[in-house]
Design an enzyme around this catalytic site. Structure first.
Site, PDB file in Angstrom:
ATOM      1  N   LYS A 169       0.837  -1.203   0.000  1.00 37.19           N
ATOM      2  CA  LYS A 169       0.000   0.000   0.000  1.00 37.19           C
ATOM      3  C   LYS A 169       0.871   1.252   0.000  1.00 37.19           C
ATOM      4  O   LYS A 169       1.860   1.335   0.725  1.00 37.19           O
ATOM      5  CB  LYS A 169      -0.909   0.012   1.233  1.00 37.19           C
ATOM      6  CG  LYS A 169      -1.878   1.189   1.295  1.00 37.19           C
ATOM      7  CD  LYS A 169      -2.818   1.044   2.481  1.00 37.19           C
ATOM      8  CE  LYS A 169      -3.827   2.201   2.531  1.00 37.19           C
ATOM      9  NZ  LYS A 169      -3.199   3.481   2.869  1.00 37.19           N
ATOM     10  N   HIS A 193      -2.178   8.441   0.637  1.00 34.14           N
ATOM     11  CA  HIS A 193      -2.446   8.375   2.077  1.00 34.14           C
ATOM     12  C   HIS A 193      -3.012   9.694   2.609  1.00 34.14           C
ATOM     13  O   HIS A 193      -2.486  10.285   3.551  1.00 34.14           O
ATOM     14  CB  HIS A 193      -1.167   8.003   2.837  1.00 34.14           C
ATOM     15  CG  HIS A 193      -1.430   7.267   4.121  1.00 34.14           C
ATOM     16  ND1 HIS A 193      -0.870   6.044   4.377  1.00 34.14           N
ATOM     17  CD2 HIS A 193      -2.174   7.578   5.211  1.00 34.14           C
ATOM     18  CE1 HIS A 193      -1.261   5.628   5.573  1.00 34.14           C
ATOM     19  NE2 HIS A 193      -2.059   6.543   6.100  1.00 34.14           N
TER      20      HIS A 193
END
Length: 296
Positions: A169, A193
């Protein structure tokens, strides 16, 4: 310079909204948005994003409300930065979970968390590579733990240590895509993010290039400003396999607890089905062959 000019969330939202669809009604049919991930079938590729620290930032019991809402929707749950007890609580709600693990400087913590995830029936684990640095470029500190960037060799060892799929991620470049493929990752999440770095490229803007590099060998997930079924449709049309909705669910849970989370996710699924119907896409595979129009 305009206020918030470099805010990556604003840049991402603007790009998402620049993508337009063409309707196709002839020979259309009622759509089926179901898809398979790591051998498990889901009603749609819309998922709950990897939120963290919910009991701390929201209210006591928020994590369980989120997990229950996602489980009730039948959709997949991602969750991050949790101790073993919290992971077990989330799983007890009956849903399917992907646990995202931070890049702990003490790498043994990563391996222990992967082993615990496997023992408790987690579908896959993620490694959050974009949480290695603090805002000043030094080591990040999260809940008292020091983080450190991963090398390709370290990621290779992590991937080889388990038969669980390891998903990376925080990918937002072709370079990182190539490195995580070398390491044997079995999925990637395109994400900045939530504006962790300013002026980040919108995930959907770089998605086609990354999808070409991956060439359907591993699934691609997308988060950041994904809010609706229309957003999900656009991401899949550009090469994603699934999308993660995060912050809108924080409002939904305040309004109506677990039921609010479930209702929001099901509403997004209905929006995806509507968009599929109006564009002549009968399946997720059809969306992948659909061409969007961009105004910027």
């Amino acid at each position: 310079m305009a206020e918030n000019a470099g805010n990556s969330n604003i840049i991402t939202r603007k790009y998402l909204d620049s993508l337009l669809i063409q309707t196709r009604y002839m020979n259309a049919d009622y759509p089926d948005p179901s898809f398979e991930l790591y051998g498990k079938e889901f009603p749609s590729p819309i998922m709950m994003a990897a939120l963290s620290h919910l009991d701390h930032f929201m209210f006591e019991g928020a994590a369980k409300e989120f997990a229950q809402g996602a489980a009730d929707s039948g959709l997949l749950t991602w969750y991050g930065m949790a101790d073993e007890e919290e992971i077990e609580m989330i799983l007890s709600c009956g849903g399917t979970l992907i646990e995202v693990i931070k890049p702990y400087a003490d790498r043994d913590i990563i391996y222990r968390k992967i082993e615990h995830a496997k023992e408790n029936g987690v579908l896959a684990v993620g490694i959050d590579i974009d949480h290695a640095f603090s805002p000043d470029g030094g080591p990040d500190e999260v809940s008292g733990y020091t983080m450190a960037p991963l090398t390709t060799g370290e990621l290779t060892d992590i991937c080889n240590s388990t038969d669980l799929p390891v998903i990376v991620k925080g990918v937002l470049s072709l370079y990182d895509t190539e490195e995580v493929l070398k390491a044997g990752a079995r999925g990637i999440v395109l994400s900045h993010h939530n504006n962790r770095i300013e002026y980040a490229v919108p995930p959907l803007k770089i998605l086609p290039e990354i999808a070409k590099e991956i060439d359907n060998t591993i699934p691609i997930f997308v988060d950041c400003e994904i809010k609706t079924g229309m957003d999900a449709f656009k991401a899949i049309a550009l090469g994603a396999d699934a999308v993660c909705i995060g912050r809108p669910l924080m409002t939904a849970i305040k309004d109506n607890g677990a039921q609010g989370v479930c209702d929001y996710l099901k509403k997004a699924e209905a929006e995806l089905k509507k968009t599929m119907a109006f564009t002549g896409c009968k399946s997720i595979a059809d969306i992948k062959n659909y061409k969007l129009i961009t105004t910027i």
